[in-house]
Design an enzyme around this catalytic site. Structure first.
Site, PDB file in Angstrom:
ATOM      1  CD  GLN A 267      -2.973  -0.879   0.038  1.00 11.28           C
ATOM      2  OE1 GLN A 267      -3.204   0.242  -0.419  1.00 11.28           O
ATOM      3  NE2 GLN A 267      -3.565  -1.971  -0.425  1.00 11.28           N
ATOM      4  CG  PHE A 295      -6.371 -11.114  -5.932  1.00 12.64           C
ATOM      5  CD1 PHE A 295      -5.842 -11.259  -7.209  1.00 12.64           C
ATOM      6  CD2 PHE A 295      -7.702 -11.435  -5.720  1.00 12.64           C
ATOM      7  CE1 PHE A 295      -6.636 -11.706  -8.258  1.00 12.64           C
ATOM      8  CE2 PHE A 295      -8.504 -11.881  -6.762  1.00 12.64           C
ATOM      9  CZ  PHE A 295      -7.972 -12.018  -8.039  1.00 12.64           C
ATOM     10  CD  GLU A 315      -0.174 -12.354  -5.006  1.00 15.72           C
ATOM     11  OE1 GLU A 315       0.207 -12.094  -6.161  1.00 15.72           O
ATOM     12  OE2 GLU A 315      -1.132 -11.750  -4.457  1.00 15.72           O
ATOM     13  CB  CYS A 389      -7.085   0.400  -6.328  1.00 10.86           C
ATOM     14  SG  CYS A 389      -6.634  -0.696  -7.696  1.00 10.86           S
TER      15      CYS A 389
END
Length: 432
Positions: A267, A295, A315, A389
């Protein structure tokens, strides 16, 4: 040779901007088609040159601002309008917040999705970004280091940046001075910088590897500038090659120290990460015992979740998953945390594979998780927690979940990208 005519014909027209689009451009209309005009605001009347077709309309170059609309503000950064890093510094604070707050309901409305609660965005302050990708261009006069120009491959040699932490931006000048004698004229590349808790992490991306003298110079630079690790890669896809590692760069997720891979995604700000984690934990059912973190990256949600339940982190990126698993083992969490490497776009977890979990967290890249959302829609998972996002791809995925029988309980937007069109969010879905 006759030059091929451009679509849009280079025609000049006068237009009035009526809205701001999802990418931060002003929108006007000509012949009932949208025209996307950078650096403009609602109420602006201007003369533009129509250029390439875009999204069923045209992209346009502003030529003359004939009349300013309301809500215009003086941009605080001298690079604004040239640098492609910010789109909306010329919009005053109140109007900017109104626009950001409207992005999520507009995206949901277009998909026909209703949320039980649409919360006010959490706004993260400028000057807090701890991660940046700088473009490099070596030329006869020196080295440009900064962000790309708007709609161009050229590089704006940054003299200031209001987005980055002061410590991270302060590294730019000595980095420029260190790299200039190491790169041959004409070379282009990138530098990915992360301000970790114990120093800086640097990944240099150039077409050719640094020679021995360059490696020695980069090692000396690292020692002088509190850079704990320097790596090199030829492009963003190959595995980085270590140049110097004085210590592993560390970030704490929950209560667990993690060393992210060189150039790995984290982030962009600590405050933004904290807001997202808090919303994820709020949505987690109190009695959840088994959670799937899809993810998962290198564990920014995995480890906070592991303080409440057993977590399976899934992932596709091998380096990120290795960093997560190494941190879990060192923290004594092998067992409470399990891992699986899997490309969730090409091979999503199927509904039957999700039957045993009490909650799923998924945090896909900007294009969203169409395939995984469809599988979740057919699953019996009682709680789904989405992190995104991109309001547009999230709304599309939310529609799949709602059509599958989920209720969208609430959405918490987080504006972690000041003056940009991006908007992050956490959303909680429950079975009806």
């Amino acid at each position: 040779m006759r030059r091929r005519a451009r679509k849009g014909g280079g025609r000049q027209v006068e237009l009035t901007v009526t809205a701001i689009g999802s990418r931060g451009d002003g929108i006007a209309f000509v012949d009932e088609k949208p025209v996307f005009i950078p650096l403009t605001l609602p109420g602006d009347r201007l003369r533009v040159r129509l250029e390439a077709e875009k999204g069923g309309g045209f992209r346009a170059e502003p030529l003359d601002l004939l009349e300013e609309g309301p809500n215009r503000s003086d941009p605080p950064c001298p690079h604004f309008g040239v640098c492609g890093g910010c789109q909306l510094q010329h919009l005053d604070e109140s109007a900017y917040r109104d626009w950001k707050a409207a992005r999520m309901p507009e995206a949901l409305e277009r998909q026909g999705v209703t949320a039980g609660e649409l919360r006010e965005p959490i706004y993260i302050s400028a000057g807090s970004r701890r991660r940046a990708t700088f473009a490099l261009r070596r030329h006869a006069g020196g080295l440009d280091l900064g962000f790309h120009r708007r709609q161009s491959g050229a590089v704006v040699d940054l003299q200031t940046c209001l987005l980055l932490t002061p410590e991270l931006f302060a590294l730019a000048a000595p980095l420029r001075a260190a790299l200039e004698p190491l790169l041959p004229p004409g070379m282009r590349g990138d530098v990915i910088l992360l301000q970790a808790e114990n120093g800086f992490d640097l990944l240099l991306i150039t077409p050719e590897p640094p020679d021995l003298a360059a490696r020695e110079a980069l090692s000396a630079f690292a020692a002088e500038q509190q850079v704990v690790r320097v790596s090199w890669a030829a492009d963003g896809k190959m595995a980085p090659e270590p140049i110097v590692e004085r210590s592993a760069p560390l970030l704490t997720f929950g209560q667990t120290a993690v060393s992210p891979p060189p150039g790995g995604f984290v982030q962009p700000s600590q405050a933004g990460e904290a807001a997202l984690v808090a919303a994820v934990l709020e949505a987690l059912p109190k009695d959840a015992k088994r959670v799937a973190d899809l993810f998962a990256g290198c564990g920014s949600f995995t480890f906070p979740l592991a303080q409440h339940a057993t977590v399976t982190a899934v992932e596709g990126d091998a380096a990120a998953l290795a960093a997560l698993w190494t941190a879990a083992r060192r923290a004594g969490l092998a067992g409470p945390v399990m891992v699986e490497q899997r490309d969730l776009v090409r091979q999503p977890l199927h509904a039957e594979e999700l039957a045993a979990v009490d909650a799923v967290v998924f945090d896909p890249p900007q294009q969203g998780a169409r395939e995984q959302a469809q599988e979740l829609a057919g699953s019996p998972v009682p709680r789904v927690i989405a992190v995104s996002c991109n309001p547009v791809s999230f709304a599309r995925d939310a529609r799949s979940l709602v059509e599958g029988g989920y209720r969208l309980d609430w959405v918490q937007p987080v504006d972690q990208f000041p003056w940009a069109a991006h908007l992050e969010l956490v959303a909680s879905f429950s079975r009806t």
